[in-house]
Design a protein around this motif. Structure first.
Motif, mmCIF file in Angstrom:
data_model
loop_
_atom_site.group_PDB
_atom_site.id
_atom_site.type_symbol
_atom_site.label_atom_id
_atom_site.label_comp_id
_atom_site.label_asym_id
_atom_site.label_seq_id
_atom_site.Cartn_x
_atom_site.Cartn_y
_atom_site.Cartn_z
ATOM 1 N N ALA A 108 0.847 -1.188 0.000
ATOM 2 C CA ALA A 108 0.000 0.000 0.000
ATOM 3 C C ALA A 108 0.882 1.238 0.000
ATOM 4 N N LEU A 109 0.348 2.297 -0.569
ATOM 5 C CA LEU A 109 0.956 3.614 -0.456
ATOM 6 C C LEU A 109 0.354 4.247 0.788
ATOM 7 N N LEU A 110 1.196 4.659 1.734
ATOM 8 C CA LEU A 110 0.679 5.147 3.012
ATOM 9 C C LEU A 110 1.151 6.562 3.307
ATOM 10 N N ASP A 111 0.240 7.364 3.836
ATOM 11 C CA ASP A 111 0.569 8.678 4.364
ATOM 12 C C ASP A 111 0.010 8.770 5.777
ATOM 13 N N PRO A 112 0.253 9.858 6.500
ATOM 14 C CA PRO A 112 -0.196 9.943 7.893
ATOM 15 C C PRO A 112 -1.705 9.722 8.079
ATOM 16 N N LYS A 113 -2.522 10.178 7.157
ATOM 17 C CA LYS A 113 -3.970 9.964 7.295
ATOM 18 C C LYS A 113 -4.326 8.486 7.141
ATOM 19 N N ASP A 114 -3.639 7.799 6.253
ATOM 20 C CA ASP A 114 -3.887 6.362 6.072
ATOM 21 C C ASP A 114 -3.563 5.591 7.348
ATOM 22 N N ILE A 115 -2.507 6.000 8.021
ATOM 23 C CA ILE A 115 -2.068 5.319 9.233
ATOM 24 C C ILE A 115 -3.112 5.442 10.340
ATOM 25 N N ARG B 214 -7.507 -4.151 6.861
ATOM 26 C CA ARG B 214 -7.981 -4.738 5.601
ATOM 27 C C ARG B 214 -6.835 -4.919 4.600
ATOM 28 N N ILE B 215 -6.024 -3.901 4.412
ATOM 29 C CA ILE B 215 -5.009 -3.942 3.353
ATOM 30 C C ILE B 215 -3.894 -4.943 3.666
ATOM 31 N N PHE B 216 -3.546 -5.079 4.955
ATOM 32 C CA PHE B 216 -2.474 -6.005 5.316
ATOM 33 C C PHE B 216 -2.995 -7.313 5.921
ATOM 34 N N ARG B 217 -4.314 -7.507 5.863
ATOM 35 C CA ARG B 217 -4.959 -8.721 6.380
ATOM 36 C C ARG B 217 -4.555 -9.018 7.828
ATOM 37 N N ILE B 218 -4.762 -8.043 8.674
ATOM 38 C CA ILE B 218 -4.435 -8.147 10.086
ATOM 39 C C ILE B 218 -5.660 -8.693 10.821
ATOM 40 N N ASP B 219 -5.422 -9.588 11.762
ATOM 41 C CA ASP B 219 -6.510 -10.300 12.420
ATOM 42 C C ASP B 219 -7.341 -9.451 13.375
ATOM 43 N N THR B 220 -6.693 -8.585 14.174
ATOM 44 C CA THR B 220 -7.441 -7.867 15.207
ATOM 45 C C THR B 220 -7.205 -6.361 15.132
ATOM 46 N N LYS B 221 -8.125 -5.626 15.757
ATOM 47 C CA LYS B 221 -7.982 -4.164 15.841
ATOM 48 C C LYS B 221 -6.740 -3.795 16.644
ATOM 49 N N GLU B 222 -6.452 -4.557 17.704
ATOM 50 C CA GLU B 222 -5.278 -4.283 18.521
ATOM 51 C C GLU B 222 -3.999 -4.397 17.690
ATOM 52 N N GLN B 223 -3.924 -5.401 16.834
ATOM 53 C CA GLN B 223 -2.753 -5.565 15.965
ATOM 54 C C GLN B 223 -2.653 -4.401 14.984
ATOM 55 N N ALA B 224 -3.788 -3.930 14.465
ATOM 56 C CA ALA B 224 -3.783 -2.782 13.554
ATOM 57 C C ALA B 224 -3.315 -1.529 14.278
ATOM 58 N N GLU B 225 -3.711 -1.369 15.532
ATOM 59 C CA GLU B 225 -3.268 -0.222 16.329
ATOM 60 C C GLU B 225 -1.767 -0.286 16.566
ATOM 61 N N ASP B 226 -1.239 -1.476 16.842
ATOM 62 C CA ASP B 226 0.207 -1.647 17.012
ATOM 63 C C ASP B 226 0.951 -1.272 15.735
#
Length: 99
Positions: free
Chosen positions: A53-60, A68-80
């Protein structure tokens, strides 16, 4: 024979960073390509899944998008992952490329 109109064909020396890290649950391995193309957004590639993915601060800030884009299992993992990206990706706004 199909005729294609070339939109761009650029050569650029870029900075590439490879980063591997773990959280309490998951290991991550990313390649990050810092380029002036694509509105100045770095290209982030997950070396485990090949997803990018192309990422900028808003995407983060959008944890659902990261999940969704990196197929992460949980919200906590996405926050990390968002916390990690906020430390290493540029905070400058992207540039208008197609003006």
């Amino acid at each position: 024979m199909h005729v294609f109109e070339k939109m761009y064909d650029e050569h650029e020396k870029v900075k590439v960073r490879f980063v591997g890290f773990t959280t309490k649950d998951v290991r991550y391995d990313f390649g990050i390509v810092y380029t002036s193309m694509f509105f100045g957004k770095p290209l982030v590639i997950c070396m485990q899944t090949g997803r990018s993915a192309l990422l900028d601060p808003k995407d983060i800030e959008d944890h659902d998008y990261l999940q969704r884009i990196f197929r992460i299992d949980t919200k906590e993992q996405a926050e990390d992952l968002a916390e990690f990206f906020s430390d290493i990706l540029p905070t400058t706004p992207y540039v208008e490329q197609y003006e």
